[in-house]
Write a protein that holds these residues in place. Structure first.
Motif, PDB file in Angstrom:
ATOM      1  N   UNK A 150       0.128 -11.711   2.852  1.00  0.00           N
ATOM      2  CA  UNK A 150       1.242 -12.663   2.711  1.00  0.00           C
ATOM      3  C   UNK A 150       2.417 -12.085   1.933  1.00  0.00           C
ATOM      4  N   UNK A 151       2.394 -10.765   1.774  1.00  0.00           N
ATOM      5  CA  UNK A 151       3.382 -10.109   0.930  1.00  0.00           C
ATOM      6  C   UNK A 151       4.814 -10.393   1.374  1.00  0.00           C
ATOM      7  N   UNK A 152       5.031 -10.475   2.671  1.00  0.00           N
ATOM      8  CA  UNK A 152       6.401 -10.688   3.151  1.00  0.00           C
ATOM      9  C   UNK A 152       6.901 -12.103   2.866  1.00  0.00           C
ATOM     10  N   UNK A 153       5.967 -13.009   2.543  1.00  0.00           N
ATOM     11  CA  UNK A 153       6.360 -14.372   2.177  1.00  0.00           C
ATOM     12  C   UNK A 153       6.781 -14.477   0.711  1.00  0.00           C
ATOM     13  N   UNK A 154       6.472 -13.448  -0.068  1.00  0.00           N
ATOM     14  CA  UNK A 154       6.644 -13.541  -1.524  1.00  0.00           C
ATOM     15  C   UNK A 154       8.090 -13.798  -1.982  1.00  0.00           C
ATOM     16  N   UNK A 155       9.100 -13.142  -1.385  1.00  0.00           N
ATOM     17  CA  UNK A 155      10.457 -13.291  -1.940  1.00  0.00           C
ATOM     18  C   UNK A 155      10.915 -14.730  -2.110  1.00  0.00           C
ATOM     19  N   UNK A 156      10.536 -15.619  -1.188  1.00  0.00           N
ATOM     20  CA  UNK A 156      11.004 -16.997  -1.301  1.00  0.00           C
ATOM     21  C   UNK A 156      10.387 -17.722  -2.500  1.00  0.00           C
ATOM     22  N   UNK A 157       9.267 -17.190  -3.017  1.00  0.00           N
ATOM     23  CA  UNK A 157       8.650 -17.805  -4.191  1.00  0.00           C
ATOM     24  C   UNK A 157       9.105 -17.148  -5.505  1.00  0.00           C
TER      25      UNK A 157
END
Lengths: 161, 161
Positions: free
Chosen positions: B114-121
């Protein structure tokens, strides 16, 4: 202390952000505010999640009224660090929960001049109540009204099945 | 207990809501995510407001490093109920703040998937740090990176005037 203000600051920013991009700024008396329903939906999901975390296992909810009392006490304290000021019912599925000093309205000046701005600061909390009730097994319709800031009444209507 | 989860639930809903309406879902490598800058801006204003409320009057900030230590301790505890795990600096205006178990990433599964989802968090919290620093008199650029969930590094760069 920062926990409380953190929620309030974040809520304020959320309202401001949604209104900054609301494509329907002046819908007229019969119109729908998309941002209001977005806020209500966010409140609903947060209320559902909170409802699962509150210590309800220590309570026996035998009656609808017990569930409403639980919201007025435990949910309100968890979110706003205070209890609801009063709870009234017609014993036919309608409940009126009154907060005489609703925290999310406190930043606004008291009186009548900002009354028309109030609904955007109530939608999230209406959803929060509806979501917590849903988690506790009760479907409802929740609306809010303000006669004079910062007094707020939430009306919960539970349709008879 | 609910205070903490309340902020986390609300943050999650805010991210979900912004992404549901992001008009620019796939901007490519060089693109800008409007939602990221919206979140960063919300974080900045909340950070500014929090910075004014934190008990900094008890501390004497003689050096930049003291301000950064204050953020790692007091700000982090106020928001996340834990301290930052480490703070490093090159003594030339660049600081790396590492949280080995960043709360807003914890709901995601650990690992790489899920690393690519991290920036939004991370965007909101980058803004939070930048806003608190701004209130404390320091202009900065704050970015975040994640090599493996839930470890997170925030890089604060303070340009020399």
């Amino acid at each position: 202390m920062a926990d409380t203000v953190l929620f309030e600051f974040l809520h304020t920013e959320m309202v401001a952000e949604l209104w900054a991009h609301d494509p329907d700024p002046d819908p007229g008396p019969g119109g729908q505010k998309m941002s209001l329903s977005v806020l209500e939906g966010m409140g609903f999901r947060v209320g559902q999640a909170l409802g699962e975390r509150l210590p309800r296992e220590t309570l026996a909810f035998r009656e609808e009224l017990d569930v409403l009392k639980f919201l007025c006490k435990d949910l309100w304290v968890a979110v706003f660090q205070k209890q609801m000021d009063s709870l009234r019912t017609n014993h036919q599925g309608t409940y009126v929960l009154q907060d005489n000093s609703f925290p999310l309205l406190l930043p606004m000046a008291s009186g009548l001049q900002y009354l028309e701005e109030a609904p955007k600061f109530l939608a999230f909390t209406c959803g929060l109540l509806r979501g917590a009730l849903y988690t506790l097994g009760i479907e409802s319709v929740v609306t809010a009204s303000v006669a004079a800031l910062p007094v707020c009444k939430f009306q919960v209507v539970i349709p008879k099945s």
